[in-house]
Design a protein around this motif. Sequence first.
Motif, short mmCIF file in Angstrom:
data_model
loop_
_atom_site.label_atom_id
_atom_site.label_comp_id
_atom_site.label_asym_id
_atom_site.label_seq_id
_atom_site.Cartn_x
_atom_site.Cartn_y
_atom_site.Cartn_z
N ALA A 105 31.58 52.01 41.50
CA ALA A 105 30.92 50.85 40.82
C ALA A 105 31.70 49.44 40.81
N ARG A 106 30.42 48.87 40.60
CA ARG A 106 31.03 47.28 40.83
C ARG A 106 31.09 47.09 39.18
N ALA A 107 31.82 46.18 38.35
CA ALA A 107 32.43 46.44 36.63
C ALA A 107 32.55 44.92 36.75
N LEU A 108 31.63 44.70 36.06
CA LEU A 108 32.24 42.80 34.92
C LEU A 108 32.52 43.15 33.40
N ALA A 126 39.49 53.01 37.08
CA ALA A 126 39.58 51.31 37.26
C ALA A 126 40.98 50.81 38.61
N LYS A 127 40.40 49.87 39.62
CA LYS A 127 41.10 49.48 39.86
C LYS A 127 41.27 48.01 40.61
N THR A 128 41.89 46.95 40.68
CA THR A 128 41.62 46.13 41.26
C THR A 128 41.57 45.89 42.11
N PRO A 129 40.43 45.42 43.14
CA PRO A 129 39.91 45.19 44.29
C PRO A 129 41.33 44.79 45.67
N SER A 159 35.11 38.07 39.75
CA SER A 159 35.44 39.41 40.88
C SER A 159 35.83 40.49 40.05
N PRO A 160 34.70 41.29 40.79
CA PRO A 160 34.25 42.87 39.93
C PRO A 160 35.72 43.45 39.85
N LEU A 161 35.61 43.94 38.52
CA LEU A 161 36.56 45.65 39.14
C LEU A 161 36.22 46.28 39.88
#
Lengths: 366, 366
Positions: A105-108, A126-129, A159-161
């Motif tokens: 998923a994307r997360a902000l 969790a990853k920085t894209p 810029s979502p994680l």
Amino acid sequence: MCAAPAAELGITLSVLAEAPDASAALVIPSAPVGAHGDVDAVLAFAAECDVVTFDHEHVPADVLAALAEAGAVMHPTPQALVFAQDKLEMRERLTALGVPCPRWARALTVDEVTAFGDEVGWPVVAKTPRGGYDGKGVRVVASGEELHDWLDRASAEDSPLLLEEKVPFTREIAVLLARSPSGQAAAWPVVETVQTDGICTEVIAPAPDLDPDLAARATEAGLRIAGELGVTGVLAVEMFELPGGEFVVNELAMRPHNSGHWSMDGAVTGQFEQHLRAVLDLPLGSPRPRHPWTVMGNVLGGHHTELYPAYRHVMARDPEIKAHLYGKGVRPGRKIGHVNVSGDSLTDLRARARHAADYIEGAVTE
Amino acid sequence: MCAAPAAELGITLSVLAEAPDASAALVIPSAPVGAHGDVDAVLAFAAECDVVTFDHEHVPADVLAALAEAGAVMHPTPQALVFAQDKLEMRERLTALGVPCPRWARALTVDEVTAFGDEVGWPVVAKTPRGGYDGKGVRVVASGEELHDWLDRASAEDSPLLLEEKVPFTREIAVLLARSPSGQAAAWPVVETVQTDGICTEVIAPAPDLDPDLAARATEAGLRIAGELGVTGVLAVEMFELPGGEFVVNELAMRPHNSGHWSMDGAVTGQFEQHLRAVLDLPLGSPRPRHPWTVMGNVLGGHHTELYPAYRHVMARDPEIKAHLYGKGVRPGRKIGHVNVSGDSLTDLRARARHAADYIEGAVTE
């Protein structure tokens, strides 16, 4: 490491080097100095090249756009490369293709992380894209709150994680292949990659005891990804093997990759030669292994800053070890070289590769 | 061809290049231009080197003496190198060592040639002691009169010719080995070399159907020559195999040699890597073959001046062919590259190597 096969193939190689004493500049006669993020430097460099390729994924989009605008021939193309540069783009595209991925998923916001973790189970990854490597840009968190610093920055930049479930993998494997602009593709055998603290420390080719059906499906997925994404050059598809004969894709790299270093000595065609053939649209070479087993051990920066005495010892101790040192400065944990050894007995080869790498690092002294 | 292993080994290589566009200068960043016969150029070059080695035998004695005077470390040393430079010195020394040689003599006059031919049988082989290669500097003559031009010059220079009996050999074989200043030595398997018009066109490793006892005696002779002559670096001992399980030494080369090109792809340690290890007194690598058979085919200059289209065809036709092009200008009969191919079926490999070399040369078109 492309310098050696370029010389054999009669290909004139130039490198845009970050400094006059950069590793590549030590072995390539044509090595103008410039930063990969400096549009003018990159354009001037590319103007002298028939084909431009990349040895990492961090060339900024504006530089790639300027190259395209100037008519530079790039392999991989920016359209393909984005899927190795941006893990969110990659997840979205692979999911659309039906390639097995961890749930993601994307997360902000903290709430989005909490909702995802509650759905897939904690902890989550969790990853920085963009921009991560060797475990950097990756965190395993047990709550949304643990990510507040990353989320603050992600929100500020809109810029979502990337969030991923932490899959219960049994081991990590990788599919390495090359694809040319003409569409020819060739895959090496599936390998096992062993990670320690997020850094690859050992690769075994081929992956021991791998179910042949899984190997075929993983290879097929790699070839399909390469074709659908229009990859040119070497593609590494890092995967998790799951219980029950399944796999999911972890990450993509569009360049010769650590998981393919074994091929320099262990395959008829090594990955650096194959990458050159592919980006120049030359016929690809055979990826056939030369030996039943090849083991690659990474040499990380350790206690020695002067590697030569240890290297000499290793050469004397094991005349079949192929040691590749990168000419980089030694920093703790930095990949500064690797060793390959090939033969019939996997147990023996693993012990020899590990010893050689450890000895050069200074982790063992006898 | 030392550039590739030097890069892998982390060795900084410099070459004194005969021109800015010389083959070696295309792949080695440090390539000052100078002639190997120019004392000042060679001394200035050597002043920057820890160890100086040679890629041919034609460096004049006065240049070698100046290097020694200046304290340059040379491997092979001039004391050893003379036995590869001067065939009379070689014959005299090997005979003193009891190494099997053809019967031989010095000659300055027609009468001396006649006496030798009458003793050993006609025709006889006449050689200029220095400067020959690839059949140049060699004549097979049926009478002393046929040599009058060479004899006139030899007499004028008081520099005798070498005469050798024409031995009834069954084939040519070669022992290739490396020896380090510390005295470590390692020999590759004995190979068969196939000559056409005095030029090596094919090498088969190992030599097919070679009597193991002969192989052992030939290898022992090679190792003994290396030790007694104080050879450092790669030594090639070209031999004639005789009926009845005997051999005689034909020629010596003290450098990586055409008979060892197969090892670049066919052995754990190729001859160019081994030469670097040897002259730097690093531990030698394993000479073990990676495959049951490796066949090397020389590519000679032929009808194509632009090799690239043919090369591309060969790569597509046979993905296991390893083609090595030298970046030299094409002249008819000049060695401009070679191909290696390894595997289990010798008949198959010979056909594939021959086809690939012939196709690149332009001798076949399909």
